[in-house]
Design a protein around this motif. Structure first.
Motif, PDB file in Angstrom:
ATOM      1  N   ASN A 219       0.694  -1.152  -0.246  1.00 53.21           N
ATOM      2  CA  ASN A 219       0.041   0.050   0.039  1.00 53.21           C
ATOM      3  C   ASN A 219       0.795   1.190   0.008  1.00 53.21           C
ATOM      4  O   ASN A 219       0.387   2.244   0.266  1.00 53.21           O
ATOM      5  N   PHE A 220       2.255   1.115  -0.312  1.00 53.01           N
ATOM      6  CA  PHE A 220       2.896   2.356  -0.775  1.00 53.01           C
ATOM      7  C   PHE A 220       3.396   2.510  -2.075  1.00 53.01           C
ATOM      8  O   PHE A 220       3.695   1.414  -2.697  1.00 53.01           O
ATOM      9  N   CYS A 221       3.372   3.537  -2.408  1.00 49.15           N
ATOM     10  CA  CYS A 221       3.823   3.915  -3.769  1.00 49.15           C
ATOM     11  C   CYS A 221       5.006   4.588  -3.690  1.00 49.15           C
ATOM     12  O   CYS A 221       5.153   5.664  -3.280  1.00 49.15           O
ATOM     13  N   PHE A 222       5.996   4.128  -4.536  1.00 49.36           N
ATOM     14  CA  PHE A 222       7.646   4.785  -4.261  1.00 49.36           C
ATOM     15  C   PHE A 222       8.035   5.150  -5.604  1.00 49.36           C
ATOM     16  O   PHE A 222       7.545   5.200  -6.827  1.00 49.36           O
ATOM     17  N   SER A 223       8.951   6.446  -5.529  1.00 49.13           N
ATOM     18  CA  SER A 223       9.659   6.907  -6.465  1.00 49.13           C
ATOM     19  C   SER A 223      10.551   5.912  -7.161  1.00 49.13           C
ATOM     20  O   SER A 223      10.909   4.912  -6.673  1.00 49.13           O
ATOM     21  N   GLU A 224      11.118   6.048  -8.478  1.00 47.08           N
ATOM     22  CA  GLU A 224      12.058   5.338  -8.876  1.00 47.08           C
ATOM     23  C   GLU A 224      13.263   5.048  -8.227  1.00 47.08           C
ATOM     24  O   GLU A 224      13.788   3.947  -8.094  1.00 47.08           O
ATOM     25  N   ASP A 225      13.691   5.924  -7.489  1.00 49.48           N
ATOM     26  CA  ASP A 225      15.056   6.109  -6.596  1.00 49.48           C
ATOM     27  C   ASP A 225      14.486   5.746  -5.187  1.00 49.48           C
ATOM     28  O   ASP A 225      15.526   5.502  -4.452  1.00 49.48           O
ATOM     29  N   GLY A 226      13.484   5.553  -4.937  1.00 49.62           N
ATOM     30  CA  GLY A 226      13.120   4.658  -3.589  1.00 49.62           C
ATOM     31  C   GLY A 226      13.007   5.912  -2.656  1.00 49.62           C
ATOM     32  O   GLY A 226      12.818   5.801  -1.281  1.00 49.62           O
ATOM     33  N   ARG A 227      13.280   7.083  -2.823  1.00 50.51           N
ATOM     34  CA  ARG A 227      13.413   8.235  -1.691  1.00 50.51           C
ATOM     35  C   ARG A 227      12.224   8.928  -1.557  1.00 50.51           C
ATOM     36  O   ARG A 227      12.260   9.858  -0.490  1.00 50.51           O
ATOM     37  N   GLN A 228      11.065   8.843  -2.375  1.00 56.20           N
ATOM     38  CA  GLN A 228       9.983   9.322  -1.975  1.00 56.20           C
ATOM     39  C   GLN A 228       8.765   8.290  -2.006  1.00 56.20           C
ATOM     40  O   GLN A 228       8.807   7.446  -2.725  1.00 56.20           O
ATOM     41  N   VAL A 229       7.679   8.510  -1.210  1.00 56.85           N
ATOM     42  CA  VAL A 229       6.725   7.474  -1.051  1.00 56.85           C
ATOM     43  C   VAL A 229       5.573   8.050  -0.631  1.00 56.85           C
ATOM     44  O   VAL A 229       5.366   9.109  -0.117  1.00 56.85           O
ATOM     45  N   ALA A 230       4.405   7.564  -1.188  1.00 59.91           N
ATOM     46  CA  ALA A 230       2.960   7.984  -0.656  1.00 59.91           C
ATOM     47  C   ALA A 230       2.101   6.692  -0.408  1.00 59.91           C
ATOM     48  O   ALA A 230       2.487   5.472  -0.781  1.00 59.91           O
ATOM     49  N   ALA A 231       1.300   6.680   0.215  1.00 60.23           N
ATOM     50  CA  ALA A 231       0.484   5.549   0.984  1.00 60.23           C
ATOM     51  C   ALA A 231      -1.010   5.560   0.261  1.00 60.23           C
ATOM     52  O   ALA A 231      -1.586   6.714  -0.081  1.00 60.23           O
ATOM     53  N   VAL A 232      -1.649   4.621   0.112  1.00 57.38           N
ATOM     54  CA  VAL A 232      -2.911   4.365  -0.421  1.00 57.38           C
ATOM     55  C   VAL A 232      -3.786   3.584   0.365  1.00 57.38           C
ATOM     56  O   VAL A 232      -3.244   2.878   1.324  1.00 57.38           O
ATOM     57  N   ASP A 233      -5.179   3.361   0.114  1.00 63.16           N
ATOM     58  CA  ASP A 233      -5.977   2.447   0.870  1.00 63.16           C
ATOM     59  C   ASP A 233      -6.286   2.581   2.424  1.00 63.16           C
ATOM     60  O   ASP A 233      -5.515   2.177   3.116  1.00 63.16           O
ATOM     61  N   PHE A 234      -6.853   3.474   2.511  1.00 62.15           N
ATOM     62  CA  PHE A 234      -7.331   3.980   3.947  1.00 62.15           C
ATOM     63  C   PHE A 234      -8.530   3.617   4.533  1.00 62.15           C
ATOM     64  O   PHE A 234      -9.465   4.281   5.102  1.00 62.15           O
ATOM     65  N   GLN A 235      -9.131   2.493   4.156  1.00 62.29           N
ATOM     66  CA  GLN A 235     -10.125   1.881   4.638  1.00 62.29           C
ATOM     67  C   GLN A 235     -10.464   1.599   6.046  1.00 62.29           C
ATOM     68  O   GLN A 235     -11.274   1.533   6.712  1.00 62.29           O
ATOM     69  N   TYR A 236      -9.131   1.407   6.794  1.00 60.69           N
ATOM     70  CA  TYR A 236      -9.070   1.077   8.261  1.00 60.69           C
ATOM     71  C   TYR A 236      -8.580   2.046   9.054  1.00 60.69           C
ATOM     72  O   TYR A 236      -7.880   1.845  10.142  1.00 60.69           O
ATOM     73  N   VAL A 237      -8.455   3.388   8.645  1.00 61.57           N
ATOM     74  CA  VAL A 237      -7.807   4.333   9.340  1.00 61.57           C
ATOM     75  C   VAL A 237      -8.635   4.759  10.536  1.00 61.57           C
ATOM     76  O   VAL A 237     -10.057   4.853  10.365  1.00 61.57           O
ATOM     77  N   GLY A 238      -7.945   4.900  11.557  1.00 61.31           N
ATOM     78  CA  GLY A 238      -8.792   5.274  12.883  1.00 61.31           C
ATOM     79  C   GLY A 238      -7.826   5.264  13.968  1.00 61.31           C
ATOM     80  O   GLY A 238      -6.697   5.442  13.832  1.00 61.31           O
ATOM     81  N   ALA A 239      -8.198   5.415  15.085  1.00 64.45           N
ATOM     82  CA  ALA A 239      -7.504   5.753  16.310  1.00 64.45           C
ATOM     83  C   ALA A 239      -6.689   4.497  16.704  1.00 64.45           C
ATOM     84  O   ALA A 239      -7.192   3.260  16.584  1.00 64.45           O
ATOM     85  N   GLY A 240      -5.647   4.613  17.194  1.00 65.58           N
ATOM     86  CA  GLY A 240      -4.559   3.579  17.666  1.00 65.58           C
ATOM     87  C   GLY A 240      -3.405   4.298  18.078  1.00 65.58           C
ATOM     88  O   GLY A 240      -3.235   5.417  18.280  1.00 65.58           O
ATOM     89  N   ILE A 241      -2.268   3.476  18.024  1.00 66.77           N
ATOM     90  CA  ILE A 241      -1.002   3.802  18.413  1.00 66.77           C
ATOM     91  C   ILE A 241      -0.131   3.543  17.190  1.00 66.77           C
ATOM     92  O   ILE A 241      -0.205   2.647  16.663  1.00 66.77           O
ATOM     93  N   GLY A 242       1.085   4.294  17.150  1.00 69.08           N
ATOM     94  CA  GLY A 242       1.892   4.225  15.949  1.00 69.08           C
ATOM     95  C   GLY A 242       2.431   2.982  15.704  1.00 69.08           C
ATOM     96  O   GLY A 242       2.650   2.369  14.480  1.00 69.08           O
ATOM     97  N   VAL A 243       2.979   2.218  16.688  1.00 76.28           N
ATOM     98  CA  VAL A 243       3.535   1.020  16.648  1.00 76.28           C
ATOM     99  C   VAL A 243       2.843  -0.015  16.107  1.00 76.28           C
ATOM    100  O   VAL A 243       3.163  -1.257  15.639  1.00 76.28           O
ATOM    101  N   GLN A 244       1.302   0.077  16.053  1.00 79.48           N
ATOM    102  CA  GLN A 244       0.779  -0.939  15.231  1.00 79.48           C
ATOM    103  C   GLN A 244       0.875  -0.831  13.827  1.00 79.48           C
ATOM    104  O   GLN A 244       0.956  -2.169  13.242  1.00 79.48           O
TER     105      GLN A 244
END
Length: 339
Positions: A219-244
């Motif tokens: 669910n991450f989309c990378f640039s060709e050099d791997g230095r940039q990234v974006a995320a997709v698929d936010f169907q389960y976004v919600g409250a939690g803690i980062g380490v999950q």
């Protein structure tokens, strides 16, 4: 509504042409497709996520029920709410696709989500596995995302809020409250016995944020050099803690050998970036340190919480590794110190 008409209206386009299916949605709930759009002064490609509720649901592993169906339906509503009300807060450090519009047919439940084509802006690479160093850009994304959406601390005299509005009150797709059938399918062992206590530790964490909820490497989309990234698929976004998110991401991206060799290094990198992200949004270093200390102490529990789901859902899954079992045993041992 016909997809082409919806796109044309949203973008005030002259012409809209279907290009290709990008992928089918899980269990036959629709597809993600690419369209070419011609406007007065611009031609560009866009992505349309088309949700069409099936009459008969077929799950690849047999997990289908009315409860599961309703969870899936709500996940698409949550994703629309995310793009309409929350995504604008994401910076370049936690890049997401721009949303051009949402359509929902109240009668049929069909839904369209019109999004920026990340491929067209240089984020066209997808990966099934990563090297240890290549994981760092995704950990940076997660740290900045978690830092940005850290839940505001409520006053003691304030009424409980409905935060996060219109998103999941408990993020992630595997949390125990919505996975009782999978829990019941588990073999009788200490993890099954202690699943409720583990879940409670995560839910009662003092410092909450938004979690992506499905932050696997796919669910991450990378640039060709791997230095940039974006995320997709936010169907389960919600409250939690980062380490999950961190635990789930690392388990999806790295081999068992890389995890065993490099987990401390990767966690150190994430927490350093998280501290910087929290301070950058105007919070104190003391708060950043407190968040880091709490989430560090809950990493093994977050890992074991997903491992619990996995053992009920698909115990022969490739992610059921010796390393994952060892982290789970660590989490179980930590529970005994709380008694």
């Amino acid at each position: 509504m016909i997809p082409e008409i919806f796109i044309k209206r949203q973008l005030n386009a002259n012409q809209v042409q279907y290009l290709a299916r990008v992928q089918s949605l899980w269990s036959g709930y629709g597809e993600i497709a690419k369209y070419q759009v011609q406007m007065d002064n611009e031609s560009k490609s866009v992505i349309l996520k088309q949700i069409h509720l099936p009459e008969n649901v077929t799950h690849v592993r047999g997990w289908h029920s009315e409860f599961a169906h309703q969870r899936k339906v709500r996940s698409y509503h949550v994703e629309a709410a995310w793009y309409q009300g929350w995504a604008v807060r994401c910076s370049d450090e936690s890049r997401v696709a721009e949303c051009y519009g949402v359509y929902l047919n109240e009668e049929t439940g069909d839904q369209y989500l019109l999004l920026e084509d990340l491929d067209s802006v240089g984020l066209a690479e997808r990966h099934a596995r990563l090297s240890v160093e290549d994981c760092l850009v995704c950990l940076n994304w997660l740290a900045n995302f978690h830092g940005e959406f850290l839940r505001p601390m409520e006053r003691q005299d304030a009424a409980p809020s409905s935060w996060p509005q219109e998103l999941w009150p408990i993020g992630t797709y595997w949390h125990l409250a919505t996975r009782k059938s999978e829990w019941q399918a588990m073999a009788e062992d200490p993890l099954k016995t202690e699943a409720g206590r583990m879940s409670e530790r995560l839910l009662k964490a003092q410092y909450q944020t938004l979690v992506h909820g499905d932050a696997k490497v796919a669910n991450f989309c990378f640039s060709e050099d791997g230095r940039q990234v974006a995320a997709v698929d936010f169907q389960y976004v919600g409250a939690g803690i980062g380490v999950q998110d961190v635990a789930y991401f690392l388990g999806s991206a790295l081999s068992e050998e890389d995890l065993a060799a490099s987990l401390p290094y990767l966690l150190e990198h994430y927490f350093a970036e998280l501290g910087q992200a929290i301070v950058a949004r105007g919070e104190s270093q003391d708060l950043a340190t407190a968040v880091i200390d709490e989430w560090q102490s809950l990493f093994a529990t977050a890992w074991a919480d997903f491992h619990r789901f996995l053992l009920g859902w698909s115990p022969d899954h490739v992610k059921n590794t010796a390393f994952s079992r060892a982290i789970t045993d660590q989490a179980l041992a930590e529970l005994t110190t709380l008694e």
